[in-house]
Scaffold this motif. Structure first.
Motif, PDB file in Angstrom:
ATOM      1  N   GLY A 115     -25.444  29.217   7.782  1.00 29.62           N
ATOM      2  CA  GLY A 115     -26.408  28.294   8.556  1.00 29.62           C
ATOM      3  C   GLY A 115     -26.332  26.832   8.380  1.00 29.62           C
ATOM      4  O   GLY A 115     -27.285  25.986   8.771  1.00 29.62           O
ATOM      5  N   ALA A 116     -25.163  26.200   7.893  1.00 32.56           N
ATOM      6  CA  ALA A 116     -24.801  24.874   7.620  1.00 32.56           C
ATOM      7  C   ALA A 116     -24.253  24.027   9.049  1.00 32.56           C
ATOM      8  O   ALA A 116     -23.748  24.827   9.937  1.00 32.56           O
ATOM      9  CB  ALA A 116     -23.939  24.525   6.489  1.00 32.56           C
ATOM     10  N   ALA A 146     -13.011  27.143   6.778  1.00 36.83           N
ATOM     11  CA  ALA A 146     -14.051  26.563   6.153  1.00 36.83           C
ATOM     12  C   ALA A 146     -15.283  25.887   6.935  1.00 36.83           C
ATOM     13  O   ALA A 146     -16.597  26.060   6.829  1.00 36.83           O
ATOM     14  CB  ALA A 146     -13.637  25.004   5.609  1.00 36.83           C
ATOM     15  N   LEU A 147     -14.908  25.778   8.146  1.00 37.54           N
ATOM     16  CA  LEU A 147     -16.047  25.544   9.463  1.00 37.54           C
ATOM     17  C   LEU A 147     -16.678  26.712   9.537  1.00 37.54           C
ATOM     18  O   LEU A 147     -18.098  26.621   9.909  1.00 37.54           O
ATOM     19  CB  LEU A 147     -15.338  24.752  10.630  1.00 37.54           C
ATOM     20  CG  LEU A 147     -14.583  23.530  10.675  1.00 37.54           C
ATOM     21  CD1 LEU A 147     -13.945  23.026  11.743  1.00 37.54           C
ATOM     22  CD2 LEU A 147     -15.691  22.696  10.287  1.00 37.54           C
ATOM     23  N   VAL A 148     -16.173  27.905   9.635  1.00 34.47           N
ATOM     24  CA  VAL A 148     -16.795  29.183  10.003  1.00 34.47           C
ATOM     25  C   VAL A 148     -17.682  29.684   8.996  1.00 34.47           C
ATOM     26  O   VAL A 148     -18.886  29.996   9.295  1.00 34.47           O
ATOM     27  CB  VAL A 148     -15.552  30.200  10.420  1.00 34.47           C
ATOM     28  CG1 VAL A 148     -16.082  31.544  10.680  1.00 34.47           C
ATOM     29  CG2 VAL A 148     -14.941  29.912  11.724  1.00 34.47           C
ATOM     30  N   SER A 149     -17.229  29.262   7.801  1.00 37.06           N
ATOM     31  CA  SER A 149     -18.039  29.772   6.594  1.00 37.06           C
ATOM     32  C   SER A 149     -19.288  29.029   6.560  1.00 37.06           C
ATOM     33  O   SER A 149     -20.281  29.483   6.223  1.00 37.06           O
ATOM     34  CB  SER A 149     -17.259  29.498   5.448  1.00 37.06           C
ATOM     35  OG  SER A 149     -18.123  29.781   4.193  1.00 37.06           O
ATOM     36  N   ALA A 150     -19.037  27.631   7.027  1.00 34.44           N
ATOM     37  CA  ALA A 150     -20.335  27.038   7.045  1.00 34.44           C
ATOM     38  C   ALA A 150     -21.324  27.310   8.254  1.00 34.44           C
ATOM     39  O   ALA A 150     -22.651  27.385   7.889  1.00 34.44           O
ATOM     40  CB  ALA A 150     -20.045  25.182   7.390  1.00 34.44           C
TER      41      ALA A 150
END
Length: 273
Positions: free
Chosen positions: A264-265, A256-260
């Motif tokens: 660009g989040a 989830a962190l990597v996806s964010a």
């Protein structure tokens, strides 16, 4: 007594030296029916330190999690030397006893297995009763001979948690699987195991019947759908472990962190200017 050269001097690796013996005795004492030893299973030195720092009196590894961080699949795909090196790092990182999930011994003969586990500083082991590569359950007589041989080679100190796979790879009705698990659990305790681990049991009544039928310490895997730890204690369970669940949850959080980041989040959730 087996010995290993360390800096020019021999040291005992059969688990009889004072430090290992004390940790093994402490680990055994922690298996109390009705007041279970809770083990949030870990995979490396950093996660082991986190568990110990939280006040848990012992640390347990997960074979699936260790395999994943080393780049292998679970099921004894990890070379024995690498698995042992990882659990040795864990044992060296924390002051509390370490119990290692060693699948079915990674193909090592019982005497060599006991020696290398002691050299790694391990206080306890999980040993399963199905072939990790095929999933086929090992005949009871063969598994009891294996456990007895490990016990004889390791001496009385090593804490052996004998996994029972009747609810994973067994056949027959639920009642027949329960009867098989009870019979295997009793046989494994008689062969020298300290605790039995009927993995993937989840309902209250089956757990109750296992605890009553086995007549010795029982380990339950905590996962969704399993009674609470307080309820497991009321059922007489002596040990509660989390298997690879925490590692899987940590990986989901990382994803989830990597996806964010990819989107660009801010992965940490701070307001953006």
């Amino acid at each position: 007594m087996a010995e290993e050269q360390d800096g020019g001097r021999a040291r005992a690796v059969d688990g009889s030296d004072g430090a290992i013996a004390a940790k093994r005795a402490r680990l055994r004492e922690l298996h109390v029916p009705g007041r279970p030893l809770v083990l949030p299973n870990i995979w490396d030195a950093a996660s082991a330190r986190t568990v110990a720092a939280a006040g848990f009196p012992a640390v347990a590894t997960s074979s699936a999690a260790v395999a994943a961080v080393l780049g292998y699949e679970d099921g004894e795909a990890t070379p024995a030397a690498e698995a042992l090196a990882q659990v040795a790092r864990v044992a060296a990182a924390v002051p509390v006893p370490v119990t290692a999930d060693m699948e079915r011994g990674y193909g090592l003969a019982p005497a060599e297995f006991a020696e290398r586990i002691a050299a790694a500083g391990v206080s306890g082991v999980n040993l399963e009763d199905s072939d990790p590569r095929t999933g086929a359950m090992v005949e009871v007589d063969e598994q009891t001979r294996f456990l007895a041989a490990v016990r004889a080679a390791a001496g009385a100190g090593l804490v052996i948690n004998a996994r029972v796979d009747s609810f994973v790879h067994g056949t027959g009705t639920p009642e027949e699987r329960l009867a098989d698990a009870v019979a295997r659990g009793r046989a494994y305790l008689e062969a020298g195991a300290d605790c039995v681990y009927p993995i993937l049991v989840s309902d209250t009544e089956t757990i109750r019947e296992l605890v009553t039928g086995v007549g010795g310490p029982v380990n339950i895997l905590y996962r969704p759908g399993v009674p609470s730890i307080a309820e497991l204690a009321s059922l007489g369970v002596a040990r509660v472990s989390f298997g690879g669940g925490l590692h899987a949850a940590a990986q989901e959080h990382l994803a989830a962190l990597v996806s964010a980041i990819a989107d660009g989040a801010d992965p940490y959730g701070a307001p953006r200017g």
